[in-house]
Structure formats: C-alpha cells, structure tokens
Design a protein around this motif. Structure first.
Motif, PDB file in Angstrom:
ATOM      1  N   ARG A  57       6.490  -3.590  -4.541  1.00 21.86           N
ATOM      2  CA  ARG A  57       5.694  -2.425  -4.923  1.00 21.86           C
ATOM      3  C   ARG A  57       4.848  -1.913  -3.772  1.00 21.86           C
ATOM      4  N   ARG A  58       4.295  -2.830  -3.005  1.00 23.73           N
ATOM      5  CA  ARG A  58       3.483  -2.427  -1.856  1.00 23.73           C
ATOM      6  C   ARG A  58       4.316  -1.661  -0.841  1.00 23.73           C
ATOM      7  N   HIS A  59       5.506  -2.170  -0.547  1.00 20.85           N
ATOM      8  CA  HIS A  59       6.370  -1.487   0.422  1.00 20.85           C
ATOM      9  C   HIS A  59       6.862  -0.146  -0.120  1.00 20.85           C
ATOM     10  N   THR A  60       7.061  -0.132  -1.448  1.00 19.85           N
ATOM     11  CA  THR A  60       7.457   1.144  -2.059  1.00 19.85           C
ATOM     12  C   THR A  60       6.364   2.194  -1.877  1.00 19.85           C
ATOM     13  N   ARG A  61       5.130   1.824  -2.114  1.00 21.54           N
ATOM     14  CA  ARG A  61       4.008   2.755  -1.916  1.00 21.54           C
ATOM     15  C   ARG A  61       3.924   3.200  -0.457  1.00 21.54           C
ATOM     16  N   GLU A  62       4.174   2.268   0.457  1.00 23.69           N
ATOM     17  CA  GLU A  62       4.123   2.620   1.883  1.00 23.69           C
ATOM     18  C   GLU A  62       5.224   3.615   2.242  1.00 23.69           C
ATOM     19  N   VAL A  63       6.413   3.414   1.691  1.00 26.36           N
ATOM     20  CA  VAL A  63       7.501   4.367   1.968  1.00 26.36           C
ATOM     21  C   VAL A  63       7.172   5.743   1.396  1.00 26.36           C
ATOM     22  N   LEU A  64       6.665   5.772   0.170  1.00 23.74           N
ATOM     23  CA  LEU A  64       6.298   7.056  -0.440  1.00 23.74           C
ATOM     24  C   LEU A  64       5.167   7.732   0.339  1.00 23.74           C
ATOM     25  N   PHE A  65       4.214   6.943   0.821  1.00 27.16           N
ATOM     26  CA  PHE A  65       3.137   7.503   1.643  1.00 27.16           C
ATOM     27  C   PHE A  65       3.704   8.117   2.922  1.00 27.16           C
ATOM     28  N   MET A  66       4.657   7.423   3.538  1.00 25.73           N
ATOM     29  CA  MET A  66       5.264   7.932   4.765  1.00 25.73           C
ATOM     30  C   MET A  66       5.980   9.260   4.509  1.00 25.73           C
ATOM     31  N   LEU A  67       6.735   9.344   3.407  1.00 17.43           N
ATOM     32  CA  LEU A  67       7.460  10.581   3.097  1.00 17.43           C
ATOM     33  C   LEU A  67       6.506  11.738   2.822  1.00 17.43           C
TER      34      LEU A  67
END
Length: 437
Positions: A57-67
């Motif tokens: 979940r943390r990495h998912t949030r980081e990817v969404l933040f990057m996009l």
C-alpha cells in the motif's frame, strides 16, 4: 492512469488476502490444531503477509503520488534512496528512474510540438487543423493574418465577419478545393482552400491549407514586369545613347551646318536625353536593394517624413494629423526603404488634395497582439475610382498627367521585400495601409 493503477491494486490486495486465508487453512488441516509450532508458524506467516500488504500500500501511494506530480509538471520530488529496508530503497530508486524517464519524454514531446509550431509560423501558406465539430486544434500565423483574426478557437467565430466562409469551412471534407472571398479590415482577400485529413489518437481531423490568390498573382506579375523592364530599358538605352552622342558631336562641329540642321540636331539630342531619363526612372523597379532592417522609433520617423514632404511639395494649406499608439512604438525594418514608401504616399495625397482649402492628411500607426506593426495614410481628397483602384499597383499605370506609374508599384515591391504588404483600404476616402509582419 491513476484509476487503472488503483483497480489493479485492489485485485492484487484481494489475491494476497486469499493467500493468507489459504495458509491458515493449510496449517489447520496439516496439524489438526494440536501443535503450538504450527500455530506459531501460521501467526508469523500472517504477520509477514500483513507487513507485505502494508509495504504494498505504501508503494502504491508513492506511485500514485509520482503520477500526480508528473501530470502537474512537478519534477522537484524525489524518493529517499538512502534509508529504509533494501526493498524500499530499490523501489524508490526504480520510481525515481521511471519519473525521470517519463518527465524527459513529456518534455521532449512539448519541445517537438513547439518546434513544429515555429515551423508552421514561418510557412507562407495558412494552415488550420479542425475537428469534425469545427473546433480549431491548430493554426499558424499566416492563417490568422489571412482571416484577419487575433483569436480563433472555433469556425463559428467567422460568422461575425463572413458567414458564407464559415459555412464552407464547416462543411468541407478531405479532397475539397474551394475558392472564397473574405472581406475584413485588411481589405478583400481571395482565398484558395485545399482540404486533407488525418486521424490522430482515434480522432478525425481536417487540415486546411489557405493561400492568397492575389499575393501569388501579384508576385508573379511583378517578376514578369521586372524581366520586361530590364529588357526594354537595355534595348532602348542601347539604341538611344548612340543617337544622342552623335547629335551632340555634330552640334559641336564648328562648320558646315545651317540653322535648320542645328535645330533638328538639338531636337534629336533633347528628345534622346529625355527618353534616357524617362527609361532610367523605370530601372527603379529592378534596382531595389535588399532590405537591411534596424529598430527605429515610429513617431520621430513619421515627423521627419511629414517635414520632408512639406519641403519637397509645398502644402501650407494641408493639415497633418498623426496618431501613434503607443507613442513609443518601435518598428524593425529598413528605415531608408520604408521612407521611400511613406514619402511617395504622402506625395500622392498632397497631389490628390490639390488646392482644397480644408485639406487633411492623417497618419496612424499601431500594432496588434502579435506585435505586427501597421501604418495608415489617408486623405480627404477625391477617392480613387473603383475602375482605377484595381490597377494602381500595376507598373506604368497612372491617372496623372505626366506620371510615370512607377511609384506605387515600387512601394508595394519594397513592402513585399520587407516581409509586409501595401494595400488600398476600401472606403470613401483614399487610405493606404502598410503592414509589417
């Protein structure tokens, strides 16, 4: 893209939970719930999966933040690659690399679009890109100039100036070739419109190429007149120069001539010299030097032109009015060549007014949003008749007794060489406009 990623994340999370449940079920079936070691193993496995879910979940949030950051053109963010577990550092390093690659691709795409836009602006043909609903996707500077618009987002905007042209552009399809006449503040523009099409990312677009028939014909006509003038002046001067030379030689001979012969030789010499001077005036059509543009202030320039016209053509009864907006207006052009055009137009205005007591010449200068400068010179003398207005820029055409018919044709050629144009505006008063791109 974010919505798709969230959907995929949900599916993956369901899979992980099913895996945890399967592990508990397997442990219970294998050990029958009697062994503490099996229970401990199941607990540890559950904790491990919970931690994996948390990291996912943390990495998912980081990817969404990057996009989200990339969509907002924010390239300042960077994930920490020095702290955390080895897996987190590896993920952060990968995300930073992906972000740099995506940002670079986005930047290069924007640069390419700007590059193609600049190329289109230097094309002499007007280009419009429309979708099937009439929305303007792209246009170049020449298209805006031909249409006489400063803002153009939909074909419907043309209904305010020319409803027929708006209907033609809305209905045109690939392969069409049309002719249209547009009347705007620049005068009458005769257009040839060629239509092609293309499909981009699933959307059908029409590409319209607009050409000014008058400009193309005027250029070809001017070139023809120049070639003809060169031939005529060459042949005439080669034939007349020896005649005037021989007549001057015979006149200078001390003896052997009666009064009748002397008068005849004098007539031949004077006529020949007059023809040579007359022919030499036409050479100006072919001897215009290449423009050497510089920046200069329009207001003092106009003031000098008025003073020069007053000196060369006395006109104390004529009132000059000027309107320069803004007052510090600057023009980038060849000042010497432009001065020839302005003085010639002022001379024609003074001659048109004649002895009229309330004579007036007004000079206006301004620029548009694209920093294109225009200068207008109008007078309240008799208007140019419509039948003559069609030919005033044709070399050797004149309505004035003793006129050469070269002034306006030379003036327009100077403006064309300077990247602009000289036109006669429609109206009750005679008004010329010099357009500088």
């Amino acid at each position: 893209m974010n919505a798709l990623f969230r959907k995929m994340s949900g599916h993956c999370l369901v899979g992980i939970l099913l895996t945890v449940g399967l592990c508990f079920a397997t442990a219970a079936a294998a050990f029958g719930g009697e062994y503490a070691g099996a229970a401990l193993l199941a607990v540890l496995l559950a904790l491990s999966m919970a931690w994996q879910i948390r990291m996912y979940r943390r990495h998912t949030r980081e990817v969404l933040f990057m996009l989200d950051a990339l969509e907002n053109n924010d390239n300042s963010f960077r994930f920490d690659e020095t702290s955390g577990t080895g897996e987190s550092r590896a993920v952060h390093e990968a995300l930073n690399r992906v972000a740099q690659i995506l940002y670079r691709v986005k930047t290069e795409t924007a640069e390419q679009e700007k590059y193609y836009e600049l190329i289109l602006d230097f094309v002499d043909t007007g280009v419009l890109v429309l979708n099937d609903n009439g929305a303007v996707y792209r246009k170049n500077r020449e298209a805006m100039r031909l249409l006489g618009l400063t803002v153009f987002t939909h074909v419907r905007q043309l209904r305010n100036t020319d409803s027929l042209l708006a209907e033609q552009l809305e209905a045109c399809r690939a392969g069409d070739r049309m002719q249209a006449t547009l009347h705007n503040e620049r005068g009458t523009v005769n257009l040839v419109i060629r239509v092609s099409d293309i499909t981009v990312r699933g959307e059908h677009l029409r590409i319209l190429a607009l050409s000014d028939i008058n400009t193309e014909l005027d250029e070809k006509e001017a070139e023809s007149w120049i070639r003809l003038t060169r031939v005529l002046t060459h042949e005439i001067m080669n034939s007349i120069t020896p005649l005037t030379s021989i007549s001057d030689t015979l006149l200078s001979a001390p003896e052997g001539k009666d009064a009748e012969t002397i008068r005849g030789l004098q007539v031949i010499s004077a006529t020949g010299k007059g023809l040579l001077a007359f022919t030499d005036s036409y050479r100006r059509l072919t001897r215009i030097p290449p423009p050497e543009p510089v920046l200069f202030d329009v207001k003092p320039f106009i003031e000098r032109m008025i003073a020069l016209a007053r000196h060369q053509y006395p006109c104390g009864h004529i009132r000059f009015e000027t309107e320069i907006c803004p007052e510090e207006l600057i023009l980038y052009a060849d000042e010497n060549l432009v001065s020839q055009v302005v003085v010639n137009i002022l001379k024609n205005a003074i001659q048109a007014i004649g002895d009229r007591a309330d004579g007036r010449i007004d000079i206006k200068a301004s620029c548009n949003d694209k920093e294109e400068v225009w200068i207008e010179v109008g007078n309240n003398g008799p208007a140019i008749p419509p039948e003559a207005a069609e030919h005033i820029f044709v070399p050797f055409f004149t309505t004035k007794e003793g006129g050469s018919g070269v002034g306006l044709s030379v003036s327009r050629r100077i403006m064309r060489l300077s990247g602009g144009n000289l036109v006669l505006l429609p109206g009750k008063e005679t008004r010329f406009r010099m357009n500088f791109k």
